[in-house]
Each structure stands twice: as C-alpha cells, then as structure tokens.
Design a protein around this motif. Structure first.
Motif, PDB file in Angstrom:
ATOM      1  N   SER A   1      22.611 -28.920 -51.082  1.00 55.86           N
ATOM      2  CA  SER A   1      22.161 -29.505 -49.823  1.00 55.86           C
ATOM      3  C   SER A   1      23.301 -30.224 -49.126  1.00 55.86           C
ATOM      4  O   SER A   1      24.307 -30.550 -49.723  1.00 55.86           O
ATOM      5  N   ALA A   2      23.096 -30.496 -47.851  1.00 57.67           N
ATOM      6  CA  ALA A   2      24.136 -31.167 -47.076  1.00 57.67           C
ATOM      7  C   ALA A   2      24.309 -32.618 -47.478  1.00 57.67           C
ATOM      8  O   ALA A   2      25.261 -33.275 -47.071  1.00 57.67           O
ATOM      9  N   ALA A   3      23.400 -33.125 -48.312  1.00 60.15           N
ATOM     10  CA  ALA A   3      23.498 -34.527 -48.704  1.00 60.15           C
ATOM     11  C   ALA A   3      24.714 -34.794 -49.574  1.00 60.15           C
ATOM     12  O   ALA A   3      25.215 -35.906 -49.624  1.00 60.15           O
ATOM     13  N   VAL A   4      25.197 -33.771 -50.269  1.00 61.27           N
ATOM     14  CA  VAL A   4      26.333 -33.968 -51.169  1.00 61.27           C
ATOM     15  C   VAL A   4      27.526 -33.117 -50.770  1.00 61.27           C
ATOM     16  O   VAL A   4      28.494 -33.033 -51.491  1.00 61.27           O
ATOM     17  N   ALA A   5      27.441 -32.456 -49.638  1.00 57.71           N
ATOM     18  CA  ALA A   5      28.533 -31.572 -49.245  1.00 57.71           C
ATOM     19  C   ALA A   5      28.863 -31.786 -47.783  1.00 57.71           C
ATOM     20  O   ALA A   5      28.025 -32.179 -46.984  1.00 57.71           O
ATOM     21  N   THR A   6      30.100 -31.512 -47.456  1.00 65.13           N
ATOM     22  CA  THR A   6      30.533 -31.637 -46.067  1.00 65.13           C
ATOM     23  C   THR A   6      31.022 -30.295 -45.575  1.00 65.13           C
ATOM     24  O   THR A   6      31.704 -29.582 -46.283  1.00 65.13           O
ATOM     25  N   GLN A   7      30.632 -29.953 -44.370  1.00 63.93           N
ATOM     26  CA  GLN A   7      31.065 -28.686 -43.794  1.00 63.93           C
ATOM     27  C   GLN A   7      32.524 -28.790 -43.383  1.00 63.93           C
ATOM     28  O   GLN A   7      32.885 -29.603 -42.539  1.00 63.93           O
ATOM     29  N   ALA A   8      33.365 -27.985 -44.006  1.00 64.07           N
ATOM     30  CA  ALA A   8      34.790 -28.010 -43.698  1.00 64.07           C
ATOM     31  C   ALA A   8      35.096 -26.976 -42.627  1.00 64.07           C
ATOM     32  O   ALA A   8      34.410 -25.968 -42.508  1.00 64.07           O
ATOM     33  N   PRO A   9      36.125 -27.183 -41.831  1.00 62.31           N
ATOM     34  CA  PRO A   9      36.525 -26.145 -40.880  1.00 62.31           C
ATOM     35  C   PRO A   9      36.959 -24.901 -41.620  1.00 62.31           C
ATOM     36  O   PRO A   9      37.395 -24.961 -42.723  1.00 62.31           O
ATOM     37  N   GLU A  10      36.842 -23.748 -41.019  1.00 66.08           N
ATOM     38  CA  GLU A  10      37.195 -22.476 -41.620  1.00 66.08           C
ATOM     39  C   GLU A  10      36.365 -22.191 -42.864  1.00 66.08           C
ATOM     40  O   GLU A  10      36.811 -21.491 -43.773  1.00 66.08           O
ATOM     41  N   ALA A  11      35.158 -22.745 -42.939  1.00 65.48           N
ATOM     42  CA  ALA A  11      34.356 -22.593 -44.143  1.00 65.48           C
ATOM     43  C   ALA A  11      33.942 -21.150 -44.388  1.00 65.48           C
ATOM     44  O   ALA A  11      33.511 -20.810 -45.467  1.00 65.48           O
ATOM     45  N   LYS A  12      34.055 -20.304 -43.376  1.00 65.09           N
ATOM     46  CA  LYS A  12      33.656 -18.915 -43.547  1.00 65.09           C
ATOM     47  C   LYS A  12      34.848 -17.984 -43.698  1.00 65.09           C
ATOM     48  O   LYS A  12      34.685 -16.776 -43.678  1.00 65.09           O
ATOM     49  N   ALA A  13      36.012 -18.541 -43.814  1.00 69.81           N
ATOM     50  CA  ALA A  13      37.207 -17.702 -43.856  1.00 69.81           C
ATOM     51  C   ALA A  13      37.283 -16.935 -45.170  1.00 69.81           C
ATOM     52  O   ALA A  13      37.409 -17.521 -46.226  1.00 69.81           O
ATOM     53  N   GLN A  14      37.159 -15.615 -45.082  1.00 69.37           N
ATOM     54  CA  GLN A  14      37.280 -14.791 -46.268  1.00 69.37           C
ATOM     55  C   GLN A  14      38.739 -14.376 -46.423  1.00 69.37           C
ATOM     56  O   GLN A  14      39.433 -14.094 -45.459  1.00 69.37           O
ATOM     57  N   GLY A  15      39.194 -14.330 -47.674  1.00 71.27           N
ATOM     58  CA  GLY A  15      40.585 -14.002 -47.932  1.00 71.27           C
ATOM     59  C   GLY A  15      41.434 -15.246 -48.079  1.00 71.27           C
ATOM     60  O   GLY A  15      42.391 -15.258 -48.849  1.00 71.27           O
ATOM     61  N   THR A  16      41.120 -16.303 -47.365  1.00 68.44           N
ATOM     62  CA  THR A  16      41.787 -17.601 -47.516  1.00 68.44           C
ATOM     63  C   THR A  16      40.719 -18.662 -47.762  1.00 68.44           C
ATOM     64  O   THR A  16      40.728 -19.731 -47.159  1.00 68.44           O
ATOM     65  N   TRP A  17      39.809 -18.356 -48.661  1.00 64.05           N
ATOM     66  CA  TRP A  17      38.635 -19.195 -48.872  1.00 64.05           C
ATOM     67  C   TRP A  17      38.997 -20.594 -49.355  1.00 64.05           C
ATOM     68  O   TRP A  17      38.229 -21.538 -49.150  1.00 64.05           O
ATOM     69  N   TRP A  18      40.136 -20.760 -50.046  1.00 64.63           N
ATOM     70  CA  TRP A  18      40.496 -22.075 -50.579  1.00 64.63           C
ATOM     71  C   TRP A  18      40.763 -23.100 -49.476  1.00 64.63           C
ATOM     72  O   TRP A  18      40.782 -24.296 -49.726  1.00 64.63           O
ATOM     73  N   LYS A  19      40.982 -22.637 -48.244  1.00 64.55           N
ATOM     74  CA  LYS A  19      41.229 -23.562 -47.148  1.00 64.55           C
ATOM     75  C   LYS A  19      39.994 -24.394 -46.801  1.00 64.55           C
ATOM     76  O   LYS A  19      40.100 -25.391 -46.070  1.00 64.55           O
ATOM     77  N   VAL A  20      38.818 -23.989 -47.298  1.00 61.21           N
ATOM     78  CA  VAL A  20      37.619 -24.779 -47.004  1.00 61.21           C
ATOM     79  C   VAL A  20      37.698 -26.153 -47.661  1.00 61.21           C
ATOM     80  O   VAL A  20      36.957 -27.071 -47.265  1.00 61.21           O
TER      81      VAL A  20
END
Length: 469
Positions: free
Chosen positions: A49-68
């Motif tokens: 849930s969003a209560a324990v997580a924060t939406q990071a920019p580029e969260a959908k970037a496939q191939g460079t997923w670690w950037k989330v």
C-alpha cells in the motif's frame, strides 16, 4: 492414347510425389501446449500500500528499473556491474559461442567451394606399370539439396539455441542487477542499524560514567555499576557483530561489481533510497517479458526442430558436385588447354542398416523435447510463484511495519517513563536498563523490517521481468 499419356505423366510425377510424402513425414511434431499452465487474469496477493511506499520518478522505467530507488550510488554500482561482472561476461561469451555455432550450422546449406592441388607419383597400368608423376590443380564445388528439411531444421534449431542464450544473457543481467541492488540496500540498512547501536552504546557509556561517580560517592551499590557495565559490553559485542556483517556485505558487493574486495570501499552513509510503490492490479501478462521464460520457450522450439532433423535422417541425401582443373605429368604443362579435366556428379546416399542408430536418434530427440516441455512448464510455474511470494511478502511486511511502529512508540514512551521514575527514586536502575534494552531491540527490528521491504520490492521487480508497466 490419352490413357497412355496420363500413365506416363503419373510415372514422371511419382518421384516428386514420393519426395513430398517423405518430406511430410520428416516435419517436426506439433507441440501439445494443453499441459502448460494458463496465466491467471491477475495475481492473488495485492501489492504494497501507499502507506509504506513512495512513488519515485521513473517508477515505470523498464531496463533501468533500479532508478526507481533514486539513489545515485546504486545507479553507479549497477552500471559498473554491467561492465565488469564475471557472470555477465560468461553469459555473453556463451551467447557469442551459440551464434557462432548457428552460423556454422547454417553454412551447411550454402554452396561449398574449395581449391586443391597435389603431386602424385604412381604406376601407369597402360604403360607397363612404369612410374610417372601427375601434377594437378583445380577447384571442387558441392551443394546438398535440402529436400527433406534436414539442413534447414538443424539451422533453425541452432538459431533458436542462440535466441535462448540471448534471453539467458538478459536474465543473467537482471539477476546481477537485482543482486547488486539487494546487496547495496542491505549495506545501507546495516549502516543505519550500526549508527543506532553505536548511539545507544555511547549513551550507555555516559550512563556508566555517571553511575561510577555515584558509586564512588556512596549513592548507589556496586551492583548498579556491574549492571551498566554488562549492558555496555553486550552492546559493544552487538556493534562489532554488525561491523563484521557490514564488511562481509561490502566484500560481496565488490565481487558483484568486478573489483578486488581489498581495494573496494563504500563509506557509510545515510539510508536515503526511495521505496517505490508498485501499483495494485499488475496483470499476469507482464511475465511474458521475463527472459528466463523466453529462453525456455526458445529451447522448447529448438528441441521441436531437432525431432524433425532426427526423422529426416531416415531419408536419402542428395548432393550435386562438380570439379574442374588441370592435370599434367610436368608442372610446366599444368595450365595448358590439353591438360584440362572436369567432372559433374549427382550423388544419392541412403543408409540401409545402421544398427538402430537413426531410431535411437529420433527417440533421443523426442526425449529432449519432453525435457524441454517440462522445463518450460516448470519455468512458468516458478515465475508465478516468485511473483506471488514477493507480493505476499510485501503485504505482510506492510502489516508488520505498522505493528512495529506501534511497538517502537510504546517502548520509547516506556523508556521515558522509566527514566523519570528512576530519577525520582521510584524504581531501580534494572527497570530503566530493561526499558532501554527493549527500545533498542524494537528500533533495530523496525530497521530490519524496512530493509526487508526494500529487498522484497527488488525481488518483485525481478520476478516481473524488470518492470511492471
């Protein structure tokens, strides 16, 4: 008359008809995919849930997923591992090897041309077996007609093997990236835990100094000093154990990025990585991008093609050959018009008795196909299990984090109250030390739960094939 013409036409078409029938017998069998697990419409366990997580920019970037995780140090380490990791280099070399084998196999379908020459000393039966020398030079040309698909099937199978290796290379890269991310995040979690334990140790040492002063002044008994000293020594032991774990984790990270552990150093720093939110309702179709499933599928298709190749071994081989050049008794006469020689041939080869070798080859190919099918089914099931494991882990960690937060708040309040009561002489120092010990344990457990959330998030991203968009 018309009947005779029709009979003659049928006789002329008989070889072609027979060839087409035989070619049909040599085709690869159809795959029975009824036993392959069907993809569910959605995964059973919800995401965090969003209560324990924060939406990071580029969260959908496939191939460079670690950037989330929005951590520049992590970005640098993953990039370095992509260039220097030995496991990735081995997988890349195996891909190059598979592509070379595919090119070599496909070369059998091409026209073969070679040059040759020689000098032969031999007897001549037409000249009363008198010895003579023959000097020759020329070219040889050959081409095998792939009437039953043996060569094309072998080429297709080798190409599918190369495609499987390419998918395995992507899978290896994803695995190494996930290992680097998890190891790095574990290192930062250890840094946070070490800082907490060392802050507590410093507080215990300050308490010990005050306690020793009070003991010398006769305000307290020696037992209180012994208790604080015990707590200091115990906390020092825990701090050293964390130092040992951090050193081992740092060495593991050095190997992942391809560096010597003795020369690799990552200084302790604050744990500031973002915890991305993977949205609920991720469709199961995202598993199609998993490279290990693609590798298993290509291996299955390659095994299917090899069954057709094994069946084609029962049928004749047709080859066309041609040769041309010069042959003369003296080297100075070698390239004269009168010494030219040439030959053209059409060759047919059909082994009749082979001791069961071809039948064994077909049985082996069918067994390899069964193995590849079982591996493909297993890989799909493992993929669904990986995703469900990480989803359920994140859900339970979410609940555990809430409970642990309440526990930390309660233990912190208990420490404050115990300290106040101790200063007012209402409780013994033992009660205060017990409250402080409980607070430290709960805070460390909260850090460990947070670290588990990061690691499970990385595991989920890897299980989804490196992205979820």
């Amino acid at each position: 008359m018309n009947q005779q013409i029709s009979s003659l036409a049928l006789l002329r078409l008989a070889p072609l008809t027979l060839a087409l029938v035989l070619a049909g017998c040599a085709t690869s069998p159809a795959l029975d995919l009824s036993s392959v697990p069907a993809a569910p419409s959605a995964f059973r366990a919800p995401t965090a849930s969003a209560a324990v997580a924060t939406q990071a920019p580029e969260a959908k970037a496939q191939g460079t997923w670690w950037k989330v995780f929005a951590d520049p140090v992590l970005d640098q380490l993953v990039d370095q591992a992509g260039r220097n990791n030995n496991t990735v280099q081995v997988a890349a070399a195996r891909l190059a090897q598979a592509r070379a084998i595919a090119r070599s196999t496909d070369a059998d379908r091409s026209l073969q041309l070679g040059l040759g020459g020689g000098v032969v000393r031999q007897t001549d039966p037409n000249a009363r077996n008198q010895p003579r020398t023959v000097v020759s030079a020329g070219a040889n040309l050959s081409y095998e007609i792939d009437l039953f698909g043996k060569l094309s099937g072998a080429s297709d199978a080798a190409s599918l093997d190369a495609a499987s290796r390419e998918a395995l290379l992507r899978s290896t890269r994803l695995l190494v990236q996930a290992d680097v991310a998890q190891t790095y995040l574990s290192l930062r979690a250890l840094d946070a835990e070490r800082a907490l334990v060392r802050d507590t140790l410093q507080a215990y040492r300050n308490t010990l100094r005050l306690t020793e002063v009070r003991f010398r002044e006769g305000d307290i008994a020696e037992l209180d000093v012994a208790r604080v000293r015990t707590e200091v020594a115990s906390t020092e032991t825990e701090a050293l154990a964390l130092d040992r774990r951090r050193a081992q984790t740092e060495h593991a990270l050095a190997v992942l990025v391809g560096e010597q552990p003795s020369s690799f150093q990552l200084s302790p720093a604050a744990w500031a990585s973002a915890l991305p939110l993977i949205p609920a309702g991720v469709p199961s179709t995202v598993l199609e991008r998993r490279p290990d499933i693609a590798a298993a599928q290509n291996s299955l298709q390659a095994a299917q093609a090899r069954v057709g190749v094994a069946k084609a071994a029962w049928f004749p081989s047709f080859s066309l050959t041609a040769s041309g050049g010069w042959a003369a008794p003296e080297i100075q006469d070698l390239f004269k018009m009168s010494t030219r020689v040439w030959g053209v041939a059409a060759l047919l080869s059909l082994p009749l008795l082979d001791g069961g070798r071809r039948e064994a080859g077909v049985q082996n190919a069918n067994a390899e196909l069964d193995i590849a099918m079982a591996n493909y089914r297993e890989q799909i099931l493992v993929a669904f299990r990986d995703v469900e494991d990480q989803l359920s882990t994140l859900k339970l960690l979410d609940e555990q984090s809430d409970a642990q937060s309440r526990s930390v708040a309660a233990s912190s309040r208990a420490t404050v109250l115990s300290d106040s009561r101790y200063r007012n002489g209402l409780v013994s120092q033992l009660e205060l030390l017990d409250a402080q010990r409980n607070e430290l344990r709960n805070r460390r457990q909260a850090l460990q739960v947070r670290a588990a959330q990061y690691l499970a998030t990385v595991g989920l991203i890897r299980a989804l094939g490196g992205g979820w968009a």
